[in-house]
Design a protein around this motif. Structure first.
Motif, PDB file in Angstrom:
ATOM      1  N   ILE A  58       0.850  -1.267   0.063  1.00 46.35           N
ATOM      2  CA  ILE A  58       0.207  -0.003  -0.113  1.00 46.35           C
ATOM      3  C   ILE A  58       0.904   1.087   0.077  1.00 46.35           C
ATOM      4  O   ILE A  58       2.013   1.156   0.381  1.00 46.35           O
ATOM      5  CB  ILE A  58      -0.946   0.059   1.237  1.00 46.35           C
ATOM      6  CG1 ILE A  58      -0.029   0.033   2.598  1.00 46.35           C
ATOM      7  CG2 ILE A  58      -1.871  -0.996   1.122  1.00 46.35           C
ATOM      8  CD1 ILE A  58      -0.993   0.166   3.668  1.00 46.35           C
ATOM      9  N   HIS A  59       0.350   2.371  -0.365  1.00 47.43           N
ATOM     10  CA  HIS A  59       1.070   3.559  -0.232  1.00 47.43           C
ATOM     11  C   HIS A  59       1.478   4.112   0.806  1.00 47.43           C
ATOM     12  O   HIS A  59       0.843   3.910   1.888  1.00 47.43           O
ATOM     13  CB  HIS A  59       0.287   4.551  -1.235  1.00 47.43           C
ATOM     14  CG  HIS A  59       1.048   5.887  -1.568  1.00 47.43           C
ATOM     15  ND1 HIS A  59       1.605   6.835  -0.641  1.00 47.43           N
ATOM     16  CD2 HIS A  59       1.411   6.183  -2.758  1.00 47.43           C
ATOM     17  CE1 HIS A  59       2.321   7.639  -1.412  1.00 47.43           C
ATOM     18  NE2 HIS A  59       2.205   7.184  -2.699  1.00 47.43           N
ATOM     19  N   PHE A  60       2.633   4.577   1.114  1.00 46.30           N
ATOM     20  CA  PHE A  60       3.292   4.715   2.498  1.00 46.30           C
ATOM     21  C   PHE A  60       2.512   5.812   3.199  1.00 46.30           C
ATOM     22  O   PHE A  60       2.480   6.057   4.330  1.00 46.30           O
ATOM     23  CB  PHE A  60       4.744   5.064   2.398  1.00 46.30           C
ATOM     24  CG  PHE A  60       5.108   6.360   1.523  1.00 46.30           C
ATOM     25  CD1 PHE A  60       5.070   7.562   2.388  1.00 46.30           C
ATOM     26  CD2 PHE A  60       5.208   6.388   0.436  1.00 46.30           C
ATOM     27  CE1 PHE A  60       5.215   8.811   1.712  1.00 46.30           C
ATOM     28  CE2 PHE A  60       5.745   7.597  -0.322  1.00 46.30           C
ATOM     29  CZ  PHE A  60       5.764   8.896   0.424  1.00 46.30           C
ATOM     30  N   CYS A  61       1.850   6.708   2.329  1.00 43.35           N
ATOM     31  CA  CYS A  61       0.888   7.842   3.065  1.00 43.35           C
ATOM     32  C   CYS A  61      -0.263   7.185   3.583  1.00 43.35           C
ATOM     33  O   CYS A  61      -1.063   7.866   4.399  1.00 43.35           O
ATOM     34  CB  CYS A  61       0.329   8.641   1.844  1.00 43.35           C
ATOM     35  SG  CYS A  61       1.720   9.748   1.158  1.00 43.35           S
ATOM     36  N   SER A  69       1.069  15.366   3.063  1.00 44.91           N
ATOM     37  CA  SER A  69       0.407  16.624   2.580  1.00 44.91           C
ATOM     38  C   SER A  69      -0.341  16.500   1.527  1.00 44.91           C
ATOM     39  O   SER A  69      -0.280  15.447   0.746  1.00 44.91           O
ATOM     40  CB  SER A  69       1.477  17.648   2.397  1.00 44.91           C
ATOM     41  OG  SER A  69       2.528  17.306   1.220  1.00 44.91           O
ATOM     42  N   LEU A  70      -1.207  17.523   1.247  1.00 44.17           N
ATOM     43  CA  LEU A  70      -2.357  17.512   0.118  1.00 44.17           C
ATOM     44  C   LEU A  70      -1.690  17.957  -1.117  1.00 44.17           C
ATOM     45  O   LEU A  70      -2.340  17.967  -2.210  1.00 44.17           O
ATOM     46  CB  LEU A  70      -3.485  18.143   0.432  1.00 44.17           C
ATOM     47  CG  LEU A  70      -4.278  17.722   1.738  1.00 44.17           C
ATOM     48  CD1 LEU A  70      -5.450  18.388   2.063  1.00 44.17           C
ATOM     49  CD2 LEU A  70      -4.382  16.143   1.488  1.00 44.17           C
ATOM     50  N   VAL A  76       5.495  13.433   3.188  1.00 43.74           N
ATOM     51  CA  VAL A  76       5.082  13.227   4.703  1.00 43.74           C
ATOM     52  C   VAL A  76       5.102  14.388   5.390  1.00 43.74           C
ATOM     53  O   VAL A  76       6.154  15.028   5.636  1.00 43.74           O
ATOM     54  CB  VAL A  76       6.005  12.014   5.464  1.00 43.74           C
ATOM     55  CG1 VAL A  76       5.554  11.891   6.831  1.00 43.74           C
ATOM     56  CG2 VAL A  76       5.880  10.581   4.600  1.00 43.74           C
ATOM     57  N   ALA A  77       4.061  14.684   6.147  1.00 43.87           N
ATOM     58  CA  ALA A  77       3.892  16.080   6.832  1.00 43.87           C
ATOM     59  C   ALA A  77       3.688  15.576   8.120  1.00 43.87           C
ATOM     60  O   ALA A  77       4.153  16.533   9.190  1.00 43.87           O
ATOM     61  CB  ALA A  77       2.749  16.695   6.246  1.00 43.87           C
ATOM     62  N   MET A  97      13.132  13.696   5.986  1.00 41.63           N
ATOM     63  CA  MET A  97      12.033  14.029   5.590  1.00 41.63           C
ATOM     64  C   MET A  97      11.482  15.576   5.777  1.00 41.63           C
ATOM     65  O   MET A  97      11.068  16.163   6.762  1.00 41.63           O
ATOM     66  CB  MET A  97      10.842  13.077   6.446  1.00 41.63           C
ATOM     67  CG  MET A  97      10.961  11.552   6.144  1.00 41.63           C
ATOM     68  SD  MET A  97       9.762  10.710   6.870  1.00 41.63           S
ATOM     69  CE  MET A  97       9.745  10.958   8.565  1.00 41.63           C
ATOM     70  N   SER A  98      12.140  16.333   4.774  1.00 36.61           N
ATOM     71  CA  SER A  98      12.104  17.742   5.100  1.00 36.61           C
ATOM     72  C   SER A  98      10.853  18.276   4.744  1.00 36.61           C
ATOM     73  O   SER A  98      10.767  19.678   5.237  1.00 36.61           O
ATOM     74  CB  SER A  98      13.123  18.126   3.702  1.00 36.61           C
ATOM     75  OG  SER A  98      12.333  17.761   2.604  1.00 36.61           O
ATOM     76  N   TYR A  99       9.682  17.643   4.615  1.00 32.07           N
ATOM     77  CA  TYR A  99       8.152  18.358   4.602  1.00 32.07           C
ATOM     78  C   TYR A  99       7.611  17.964   6.052  1.00 32.07           C
ATOM     79  O   TYR A  99       6.475  18.587   6.084  1.00 32.07           O
ATOM     80  CB  TYR A  99       7.469  18.091   3.349  1.00 32.07           C
ATOM     81  CG  TYR A  99       7.806  18.737   2.239  1.00 32.07           C
ATOM     82  CD1 TYR A  99       7.010  19.574   1.777  1.00 32.07           C
ATOM     83  CD2 TYR A  99       8.857  18.245   1.426  1.00 32.07           C
ATOM     84  CE1 TYR A  99       7.244  20.253   0.443  1.00 32.07           C
ATOM     85  CE2 TYR A  99       9.249  18.884   0.393  1.00 32.07           C
ATOM     86  CZ  TYR A  99       8.610  19.802  -0.227  1.00 32.07           C
ATOM     87  OH  TYR A  99       8.756  20.445  -1.331  1.00 32.07           O
ATOM     88  N   LEU A 100       8.236  17.451   6.933  1.00 31.13           N
ATOM     89  CA  LEU A 100       7.842  17.095   8.218  1.00 31.13           C
ATOM     90  C   LEU A 100       7.571  18.114   9.060  1.00 31.13           C
ATOM     91  O   LEU A 100       8.507  19.093   9.104  1.00 31.13           O
ATOM     92  CB  LEU A 100       8.686  15.931   8.886  1.00 31.13           C
ATOM     93  CG  LEU A 100       8.221  15.177   9.812  1.00 31.13           C
ATOM     94  CD1 LEU A 100       6.824  14.226   9.272  1.00 31.13           C
ATOM     95  CD2 LEU A 100       9.047  14.334  10.669  1.00 31.13           C
TER      96      LEU A 100
END
Length: 1009
Positions: A58-61, A69-70, A76-77, A97-100
């Protein structure tokens, strides 16, 4: 080249699963997925199975705990994995994970150091609390410039708080409590104007509270208690109008409180400043802080003036602690606060112990909230009658009015307090009789009425007080007989009735097996010392002096092996002094003066120490040691002259022949002699003689029925010695076992000159041959009716109700054993290393007093220079000794024998007492041991590792939302901290047993006693 890289990534991800993941790679978010997989690989235990959903099907999201994030890139947020009980380390890959923006790994069992998360520039929330993370706070965290909440509390972090943390300009919450942080609080924190919560309590921070904190206008919670802070509290802090909790207790702060404090802090709910050095007036304006629920200003010594009546305007006030200050009340104006507090309908505790309150206790005390359960006015300057209205406080469990000058009777109110557990009225001027209605207080465990003017009889209604532990009625004018009902209360540990006018005989003592202190001195008691006193085997002090007792001194007093003080002086006792008294190893004070004793004074035991005994006024005594200066006994003088005659006229001529016969027969006699008695405490002190034939009779021929247990060197039997009808424990050494003979000698040497209430006393030793001519060695101990600690921690599955130990019992046992180890390590002339501390070697007496036994592999040593300077003493390298699981790790490598080895064993035993798990539990494998097991759950998740009964006790204890954990939880945290310190891998980092004993006594006083 780009095509090559793309194909390589595709092949890598195909090994994990489906093509849907390849699509993710094409969108460029492979870094996040690989970081998550790295995180998963670093987890060694996943008890809730959350990570089983993390696979490439399954997708990791959509993985549990992951939120993306959308945006079209689906990065990954948020990663919320709190309360999962993970075991392992936190993978540094999470830092990629720079968007965390949100990372919560709290309430697990992560160990190792905090990774460098400096590249997480978008991170706003970081919670790593309630784990076992170690090392320092990495400075790179301060690169997370968007961080709003940082929670690293309840870990094992050390070092200083980085000054660079002030660069986190968006920070609103900083939680670093319950670590081991040192240094000063960075003043730069005061520049983070967005800060709302600064929680740094339970560390070792020093220096002052930064003045810059006064600029934190959004501050809601400032919790800095239990550090080493000093200086004044910055005045600007008292103007932070949004402040909800101010907890600065147990520091070294000085200065006064501003007069407008309550007006400036309208939202204040909790104020704890106790245990500092503050002074001055308590501000009247506190009454304007209408949200206040708890005020603790106790133990500052410096607060003076009156208690502000304005506190009565606080509708939510539940606890007011002002003990040990210099507060005053000497007229209606000074006592106005008590009238005012009747408006506080939520009030539960009011304590003003050790202040300067004067005059009559106002009748309005009975108008206090019906919820009040703790009311303390002890050690003030009160006088007059106690208002009967105090009987309206039906929920009182503790009433302290001691050390005042109160007068009059107490029968108008005391019987109405049916929930009382502690009543403290000592050192006043109360009069009248002790009311029979006191029997209504059936929950009483502590009753102190000493130093008053009570008269009349002791009420027989005392028989209703079946939970009574401590009773002190001394220094009154009580009359008539001691009611027999009083001595039927099985729970009594201390009973003091001295300095009264009690008459008649001492009642038969039917069931006081826990009694350790009995003082009936200075009364008018007659008759003989009752034989039933022999059942009080735990007695440490018996004072019957200044009465009219007659008869002889009973022989059975010599069987009370716990006795430290015995005073029978100023009576009408006659007969001889029982030689059995000389066998009491712990006896240090003996007063038999001013009686009618006669005959020869013993010369062994305490009778050798002329400063410890008093025999004056017994004109017919004779003999004894020379320093007593007693006249010689006539019979002894006559025998001496006859002996001298035969020596000169008869024995001298044949002395040579006797010597020759002795040499010839010596080797033959050795195998035929019936017994060689071994003297234990000293070479010139004799103990009860026990022959081989006595022991089979006492143990019914060593029957299995009397078998208590087996050890590495032999078996232990319950026995009853016929000559004294005394129940003992006999350890019979199996001399066929390797080292058994050395174990016997080692135990005798170790216990030769040591005496302590928490060491298992040896009554005598037997080294002889049995009926078949084989060597026989045995030690006779005082019998311990409650067995050993191991059987209480790990009950056998025999269908019987399991034994239970509550926290207070475990605390007492820990203190007892720490005291014993402190004694043999630090207070003996020739210190001893026990070498085999474990629960089965900890014996429990009638009252659950713990006694350390089995010194079979103990070693004497001489303190080295390093020990004298405070280090651990040692001697030579040794072979492995002790029991697997409890042996200090340095011993396994042939390390030095040292007191720190015993400290390690003590730490393991303490962990076993708290977790209920043996160090050899099957769960401890593959690098996990009991120490690591506890560390991973300390300090936050200790409920997961506690013994079931302790866990239930902790959960059942009422929670106080204002104060965080309940006292049971805090006590357990403190005990585990001592245990982990003792059980440190590095001997140099361990507490020594003097330090451990001091810590445990403090914990006992704070949370248990």
């Amino acid at each position: 080249m780009k095509l090559f890289v793309l194909v390589a990534w595709a092949l890598l991800l195909l090994s994990h699963g489906s093509g849907s993941v390849i699509c993710a790679v094409l969108h460029g978010n492979d870094t996040d997925m690989l970081s998550l997989l790295d995180f998963k690989r670093a987890i060694t235990e996943d008890p809730k199975g959350l990570l089983s959903t993390w696979n490439t099907s399954i997708h990791f999201c959509n993985w549990q705990g992951v939120k993306c994030s959308l945006t079209e890139h689906e990065r990954v947020a948020e990663l919320d994995l709190s309360e999962q009980s993970f075991v392992g380390e936190i993978s540094p890959s999470l830092g990629n994970m720079s968007y965390l923006t949100y990372l919560n790994l709290s309430r697990s069992k992560f160990s190792g150091q905090i990774p460098h998360f400096g590249r997480l520039r978008e991170l706003e929330f970081l919670d790593l609390s309630h784990n076992s993370l170690q090392g320092i706070i990495p400075v790179t965290l301060t690169n997370c410039s968007n961080l709003r909440a940082l929670d690293l509390s309840r870990n094992l972090l050390v070092g200083e708080i980085p000054a660079e943390i002030s660069l986190l300009s968006n920070l609103t919450r900083l939680w670093l409590s319950y670590n081991d942080l040192t240094g000063v609080i960075p003043p730069g924190l005061g520049n983070i104007t967005s800060l709302e919560h600064v929680i740094l309590m339970y560390n070792r921070l020093e220096g002052g509270i930064p003045d810059e904190f006064g600029k934190l206008s959004k501050m809601s919670n400032l919790l800095l208690g239990e550090n080493k802070l000093s200086g004044r509290v910055p005045k600007a802090i008292f103007n932070l109008s949004l402040l909800n909790q101010m907890a600065l207790e147990l520091n070294m702060l000085v200065g006064t409180l501003p007069s407008n404090m309550g007006d400036a802090l309208p939202n204040l709910r909790l104020l704890t400043l106790g245990g500092n050095m503050l002074e001055g007036l308590i501000p009247d304006s506190l009454g304007n802080a209408s949200e206040l629920q708890l005020i603790n200003l106790a133990y500052n010594h410096g607060f003076r003036g009156r208690v502000p009546p304005s506190l009565g305007k606080l509708p939510k006030l539940s606890k007011l602690g002002l003990d040990t200050n210099s507060l005053e009340a000497n007229d209606s104006w000074g006592w106005e606060f008590l009238d005012a507090l009747s408006n506080c309908t939520s009030l539960e505790m009011l304590s003003l112990y050790a202040n300067r309150l004067q005059g009559n206790l106002p009748n309005s005390v009975g108008n206090l909230s019906s919820n009040v359960n703790n009311l303390v006015f002890g050690r003030n300057m009160l006088y007059g009658l106690v208002p009967s209205s105090i009987g309206n406080l039906h929920r009182l469990t503790k009433l302290g009015l001691e050390e005042n000058s109160l007068t009059g009777p107490i029968d108008g109110w005391v019987g109405n307090l049916a929930n009382l557990q502690g009543l403290y009225l000592q050192q006043n001027n109360f009069t009248g009789q002790i009311p029979t209605s006191i029997g209504n207080n059936s929950k009483l465990s502590e009753l102190f009425l000493a130093n008053n003017q009570f008269h009349g009889p002791i009420p027989s209604s005392f028989e209703n007080l079946q939970q009574l532990l401590y009773l002190d009625l001394s220094y009154n004018n009580l009359q008539e007989n001691i009611p027999k009902e009083l001595f039927s209360i099985a729970t009594i540990a201390q009973c003091a009735l001295s300095h009264n006018s009690l008459e008649g005989q001492i009642p038969h003592i039917s069931n006081l097996q826990q009694l350790n202190y009995l003082d009936l001195s200075s009364n008018k008691l007659t008759g003989e010392i009752p034989p039933t006193l022999r059942t009080c085997q735990q007695s440490q002090a018996i004072k019957l002096d200044r009465n009219f007792l007659s008869g002889s001194i009973p022989m059975f007093l010599g069987s009370l092996n716990s006795l430290i003080e015995l005073n029978l002086s100023h009576n009408n006792l006659s007969g001889s002094i029982p030689i059995a008294l000389s066998k009491l190893q712990l006896l240090t004070q003996l007063d038999l003066s001013d009686n009618h004793l006669e005959g020869e004074v013993p010369v062994e035991g305490i009778f050798k120490n002329t400063t410890a005994i008093s025999l004056k006024g017994n004109w017919r005594l004779c003999g004894g040691v020379l320093d007593l200066h007693m006249p010689s006994c006539p019979a002894a003088s006559h025998r001496r002259s006859r002996w001298q005659y035969y020596l000169v006229r008869v024995l001298v001529p044949i002395l040579g022949i006797l010597l020759l016969i002795l040499v010839v027969c010596l080797s033959l006699l050795r195998k035929r002699m019936l017994r060689m008695q071994l003297s234990l405490p000293s070479s010139d002190e004799q103990f009860p003689k026990v022959s081989y034939k006595d022991l089979p009779q006492a143990t019914e021929n060593f029957t299995v029925y009397n078998l208590i247990g087996r050890g590495s060197c032999g078996s232990v039997y319950r026995a009853k010695l016929n000559q004294k009808q005394m129940v003992v424990a006999v350890k019979v050494f199996d001399l066929d076992m390797q080292g058994a003979d050395k174990s016997f000698i080692s135990e005798c040497k170790a216990l030769r000159n040591i005496r302590h209430r928490n060491l298992l006393p040896i009554l005598t030793a037997c080294s002889t041959i049995d009926n078949q001519g084989r060597d026989f060695k045995a030690l006779v101990y005082q019998f311990m009716p409650n067995g050993n600690l191991d059987t209480w921690l790990h009950p056998a599955g025999d269908g019987k109700a399991p034994k239970q130990l509550d926290l207070s019992q475990r605390m007492k046992i820990a203190v007892d054993i720490a005291d014993a180890l402190q004694y043999i390590h630090h207070d003996c002339e020739n210190p001893i290393v026990h070498c085999d501390l474990k629960p089965s070697n900890i014996l429990l007496d009638y009252d659950m007093t713990a006694r350390l036994g089995d010194f079979g592999i103990a070693r004497l040593y001489i303190k080295s220079k390093s020990a004298a300077a405070g280090g651990s003493s040692s001697m030579g390298t040794i072979t492995l000794r002790g029991t697997i699981g409890y042996i200090a790790p340095e011993y396994a490598g042939g390390g030095y024998l040292s007191t720190s080895g015993d400290a390690y064993s003590f730490g393991i035993v303490l962990l076993e007492m708290l977790t209920g798990r043996r160090p050899t539990d099957p769960m401890f494998c593959e690098g996990l041991d009991i120490v690591n097991f506890v560390k991973r759950n300390f300090p936050d998740q200790i409920l997961d590792i506690l013994d079931a009964s302790l866990r239930e006790e902790c959960q059942d204890c009422s929670q106080d939302n204002l104060e965080g954990e309940n006292e049971v939880h805090r006590c357990l945290l403190s005990l585990l901290k001592v245990a982990l310190s003792c059980a440190s891998q590095d001997p140099n980092e361990r507490m020594n047993m003097r330090e451990a004993a001091t810590e445990l006594h403090a914990i006992d006083t704070l949370y248990v006693s």
